[in-house]
Design a protein around this motif. Sequence first.
Motif, short mmCIF file in Angstrom:
data_model
loop_
_atom_site.label_atom_id
_atom_site.label_comp_id
_atom_site.label_asym_id
_atom_site.label_seq_id
_atom_site.Cartn_x
_atom_site.Cartn_y
_atom_site.Cartn_z
N ALA A 94 0.99 -1.70 -0.08
CA ALA A 94 -0.16 0.06 -0.11
C ALA A 94 0.86 1.11 -0.59
O ALA A 94 -0.05 1.99 -0.62
CB ALA A 94 -1.44 0.43 1.08
N ILE A 95 1.54 1.48 1.04
CA ILE A 95 3.12 2.17 0.98
C ILE A 95 3.17 2.76 -0.54
O ILE A 95 3.80 4.04 -0.98
CB ILE A 95 3.28 2.11 2.44
N SER A 96 4.09 1.87 -0.65
CA SER A 96 5.31 1.95 -1.81
C SER A 96 4.15 1.57 -3.25
O SER A 96 5.11 2.51 -3.96
CB SER A 96 6.13 0.34 -1.78
N ILE A 97 3.40 1.28 -3.17
CA ILE A 97 2.36 1.64 -4.70
C ILE A 97 1.80 2.61 -4.62
O ILE A 97 1.89 3.85 -5.55
CB ILE A 97 1.05 0.89 -5.11
N LEU A 98 1.24 4.50 -3.82
CA LEU A 98 1.58 4.91 -3.39
C LEU A 98 2.24 5.75 -3.45
O LEU A 98 2.43 6.96 -4.34
CB LEU A 98 0.50 5.56 -2.64
N SER A 99 3.49 5.71 -3.07
CA SER A 99 4.49 6.97 -3.46
C SER A 99 5.12 6.70 -4.46
O SER A 99 5.61 7.33 -5.21
CB SER A 99 5.58 6.02 -2.50
N LEU A 162 10.04 -0.97 -7.30
CA LEU A 162 9.32 -1.86 -8.26
C LEU A 162 8.33 -1.47 -9.15
O LEU A 162 8.00 -1.18 -10.29
CB LEU A 162 9.08 -3.15 -7.94
N PHE A 163 7.40 -0.45 -8.56
CA PHE A 163 6.26 -0.29 -9.27
C PHE A 163 6.86 1.15 -9.88
O PHE A 163 5.74 1.30 -10.59
CB PHE A 163 5.25 0.53 -7.09
N ARG A 164 7.63 1.63 -9.19
CA ARG A 164 8.11 2.83 -10.22
C ARG A 164 8.64 2.56 -11.86
O ARG A 164 7.94 3.13 -12.71
CB ARG A 164 8.73 3.53 -9.80
N GLN A 165 8.84 1.29 -11.51
CA GLN A 165 9.53 0.80 -13.00
C GLN A 165 8.84 0.70 -13.68
O GLN A 165 8.73 0.79 -14.99
CB GLN A 165 11.02 0.09 -12.55
N LEU A 166 7.44 0.17 -13.26
CA LEU A 166 5.97 -0.49 -13.67
C LEU A 166 5.05 0.63 -14.31
O LEU A 166 5.01 0.42 -15.22
CB LEU A 166 5.87 -0.79 -12.57
N PHE A 167 5.02 1.70 -13.62
CA PHE A 167 4.13 2.84 -14.32
C PHE A 167 4.98 3.97 -15.23
O PHE A 167 4.53 4.13 -15.58
CB PHE A 167 4.55 3.38 -12.50
N LEU A 168 6.48 3.52 -14.87
CA LEU A 168 6.77 4.29 -16.01
C LEU A 168 6.97 3.05 -17.25
O LEU A 168 7.26 3.66 -18.65
CB LEU A 168 8.91 4.25 -16.09
N THR A 169 6.73 2.49 -17.40
CA THR A 169 6.30 1.54 -18.61
C THR A 169 4.72 1.69 -18.55
O THR A 169 4.64 0.98 -20.42
CB THR A 169 7.20 0.21 -18.10
N MET A 170 3.49 2.26 -18.26
CA MET A 170 2.84 2.40 -18.76
C MET A 170 2.87 3.54 -20.08
O MET A 170 3.90 4.72 -19.97
CB MET A 170 1.63 2.71 -17.69
N PRO A 171 2.08 3.73 -20.87
CA PRO A 171 1.93 4.94 -21.72
C PRO A 171 1.22 5.10 -21.73
O PRO A 171 0.17 5.98 -21.31
CB PRO A 171 1.12 3.51 -23.40
N ASP A 172 1.89 6.65 -22.62
CA ASP A 172 1.38 8.08 -22.00
C ASP A 172 0.22 8.63 -22.43
O ASP A 172 -0.88 9.28 -21.62
CB ASP A 172 1.91 9.40 -22.55
N GLU A 173 -0.55 7.52 -23.20
CA GLU A 173 -2.01 7.58 -23.97
C GLU A 173 -2.98 7.20 -22.66
O GLU A 173 -4.46 7.56 -22.77
CB GLU A 173 -2.13 6.28 -24.75
N LEU A 174 -2.74 5.87 -21.64
CA LEU A 174 -3.63 6.13 -21.21
C LEU A 174 -3.88 7.35 -20.39
O LEU A 174 -4.80 7.23 -19.57
CB LEU A 174 -2.68 4.87 -19.76
N THR A 175 -2.87 7.95 -19.15
CA THR A 175 -2.96 9.25 -18.50
C THR A 175 -3.74 10.33 -19.64
O THR A 175 -4.37 10.64 -18.74
CB THR A 175 -1.87 10.34 -18.65
N GLU A 176 -3.40 10.62 -21.23
CA GLU A 176 -4.20 11.19 -21.67
C GLU A 176 -5.83 11.11 -21.85
O GLU A 176 -6.69 11.60 -21.96
CB GLU A 176 -3.30 11.35 -22.78
N ALA A 177 -6.24 9.78 -22.34
CA ALA A 177 -7.76 9.12 -22.06
C ALA A 177 -8.18 9.14 -20.81
O ALA A 177 -9.01 9.75 -20.76
CB ALA A 177 -7.42 7.87 -22.62
N ALA A 178 -7.82 9.44 -19.76
CA ALA A 178 -7.83 9.23 -18.40
C ALA A 178 -8.40 10.92 -17.82
O ALA A 178 -9.98 11.02 -17.64
CB ALA A 178 -7.51 8.82 -17.40
#
Length: 282
Positions: A94-99, A162-178
């Motif tokens: 919980a703490i790590s994924i929010l961080s 590890l969560f930071r590296q995972l989130f960096l692989t998420m495409p920017d299109e997801l953020t834009e669409a949201a």
Amino acid sequence: MVEDRPLLNLLAHLVLIVGVAVVAMPLWIAFVASTHGPNDFMSGVVPILPGPHLVENYSRMFSTGVSTSGMPPVGRMLLNSAIMALSISIGKIAISILSAFAIVYFRFPLRMLAFWVIFATLMLPVEVRIVPTYKVVADLGLLNTYAGLSIPLIASATATFLFRQLFLTMPDELTEAARIDGAGPMKFFRDILLPLSRTNIAALFVIMFIYGWNQYLWPLLVTTSSDKYTIVAGIKRMADVADAQPQWHLVMATAILAVLPPLLVVVLMQRLFVKGLVETEK
């Protein structure tokens, strides 16, 4: 095309069988010892086959424990270890994924400095900071409590990385669409990032659960009351008796019981665990 080479297949199977035998032999010896009487291992000859005291030894550990070592029934220690391991694993995730979410998706001053400070704590294991941590826990009156067992071990730089590296692989299109759909940061986190992180969360949960379950030094320091003993620290206390021989058959029975919960977690979450470790694309 993979060639069918019987000799190589036979050699591969022999190597695997030898490896399994080497890993499983200590567990088998522990199980055999847990089924014998208190004097069977004092002769210097190690039995290979189970003895007749299996039900007696295990029922004793569940019903009365070991009074000479001040040990409560093993069920209580298993419960304490389960609460500690679940608190640590859930709290770390919980703490790590929010961080990691804040570091990757928000822009604020000293953002990367905060990340590298968190990452630098990987060089400070529990043993290095255990004295000041114990002082803080004692001053807060958290000795012999589940909070004292769990909270000091919750923060995790590894999981944050590890969560930071995972989130960096998420495409920017997801953020834009949201953003176009009017989703706020927490809705984006809850409805998009969390489902995509499911396998990684499962893999980290297994690793962190085993990490919390196997904790030895910290529970040994912060628990002085038998009703808060964890299973790993309890095994150590059972083996350390001053005026008598350790009851190795009961120690081994407790060790076998201590292996079962993390083994069950790994078996139940094996598919998600493996997928979370090898998955590279979303």
